[in-house]
Design a protein around this motif. Structure first.
Motif, PDB file in Angstrom:
ATOM      1  N   ILE A 108     -48.796  23.240   3.750  1.00 38.70           N
ATOM      2  CA  ILE A 108     -48.106  23.262   2.542  1.00 38.70           C
ATOM      3  C   ILE A 108     -49.441  23.694   1.817  1.00 38.70           C
ATOM      4  O   ILE A 108     -50.122  22.875   1.605  1.00 38.70           O
ATOM      5  CB  ILE A 108     -47.824  22.023   2.067  1.00 38.70           C
TER       6      ILE A 108
ATOM      7  N   PRO B 145     -41.890  18.468   4.509  1.00 36.13           N
ATOM      8  CA  PRO B 145     -42.272  19.254   3.243  1.00 36.13           C
ATOM      9  C   PRO B 145     -40.857  18.127   2.874  1.00 36.13           C
ATOM     10  O   PRO B 145     -41.316  18.525   1.121  1.00 36.13           O
ATOM     11  CB  PRO B 145     -41.171  20.759   3.943  1.00 36.13           C
TER      12      PRO B 145
ATOM     13  N   THR C  57     -44.597  27.026   1.676  1.00 36.99           N
ATOM     14  CA  THR C  57     -44.559  26.546   3.383  1.00 36.99           C
ATOM     15  C   THR C  57     -44.795  27.128   5.079  1.00 36.99           C
ATOM     16  O   THR C  57     -44.391  28.192   4.680  1.00 36.99           O
ATOM     17  CB  THR C  57     -43.745  25.602   3.437  1.00 36.99           C
TER      18      THR C  57
ATOM     19  N   SER D  30     -37.752  23.288   8.712  1.00 39.24           N
ATOM     20  CA  SER D  30     -38.239  21.979   8.940  1.00 39.24           C
ATOM     21  C   SER D  30     -37.154  21.285   9.394  1.00 39.24           C
ATOM     22  O   SER D  30     -37.842  19.717  10.174  1.00 39.24           O
ATOM     23  CB  SER D  30     -39.205  21.165   7.519  1.00 39.24           C
TER      24      SER D  30
END
Length: 269
Positions: free
Chosen positions: A114, A187, A209, A265
């Motif tokens: 990230i 995330p 991301t 994610s």
């Protein structure tokens, strides 16, 4: 007369059933927690979030009472290893933690790179990250996404490029200030930290991301401590396994996050 006897037995059975439900756990269950996205949200003495919501729903069904205490993540893990925490959540499964408890998977997730969006070329692998020596990396002490993750951050530490912080908010502030370039985590953890700290307000829509192959999809769940009485371990395991086989935790994520934050994610087991 027979009807009266049957009715009395039925009432007796209900009483026994209620007593059994109230007594599924022999004592309050200690759950040290650290602020962790929407999994655990700590606001002063108040603890809420996806996992507290789920555990409190189990209290209503079973009578087991869960006592939440806010601590830093590293201390949370240390307490579990020392037998001072009855549950460790959320947690990835590791061989080391398996020595101290029984693992119950709840959801599938993966850590990602990230960063604040910019013009740099994409990072395609952990090796690529290691070779980009100009990029500073921040992580949270106590996070463990498996052996490839630990090997990666150990090497970054040797290179002198690693910042290790006490919580996700501290990492978010480093990214916001430009003091770190990249972090590695789920995330949703970053999104939760941004939402609760006005000092990093507004950066969610600026985040980039990136998945990397060294950090694959893994289960996230709850460890039940071996220090508990065997009957308490069995009761908790039965309850939590039912939750893990349902969609309850995924539904919790959807209550707290936009679908685009979850995309790539978090997914059901």
């Amino acid at each position: 007369m027979r009807r009266h006897v049957m009715a009395a037995l039925a009432v007796f059975g209900l009483v026994l059933g209620g007593t059994a439900q109230a007594g599924l756990c022999s004592r309050p269950i200690a759950v040290p927690v650290s602020a962790n996205g929407a999994s655990f949200i700590v606001e002063g003495d108040r603890v809420k979030g996806i996992y507290p919501d789920m555990l409190r729903s189990l209290t209503a069904k079973s009578g087991c009472r869960f006592v939440f205490t806010a601590v830093p993540r590293a201390r949370q893990v240390a307490m579990f290893k020392a037998g001072q925490a009855d549950l460790l959540a959320p947690a990835s499964r590791t061989p080391e933690r398996d020595q101290f408890g029984t693992y119950v998977p709840m959801i599938n997730h993966r850590a990602m790179l990230i960063s604040i969006a910019g013009s740099r070329a994409p990072i395609t692998s952990g090796q690529d990250l290691l070779e980009r020596r100009d990029l500073r990396v921040a992580v949270v002490r106590g996070f463990d996404y498996g052996e490839p993750y630990m090997a990666l951050i150990n090497e970054l530490g040797k290179q002198g490029r690693l910042f290790t912080e006490v919580d996700v908010v501290a990492v978010a502030r480093l990214l916001h200030a430009g003091s770190a370039d990249v972090t590695i985590m789920g995330p949703t953890l970053m999104a939760g930290a941004i939402r609760r700290d006005p000092r990093v307000d507004g950066i969610q829509d600026k985040l980039r991301t990136e998945p990397i192959p060294e950090l694959p999809w893994v289960a996230s769940g709850i460890y039940i401590s071996n220090a508990l009485k065997p009957e308490d371990q069995a009761a908790l395991r039965e309850m939590l396994e039912k939750v893990g086989k349902s969609n309850q935790i995924m539904e919790g994520y959807l209550r707290y996050f936009r679908p685009d934050v979850l995309s790539g994610s978090v997914r059901p087991r």
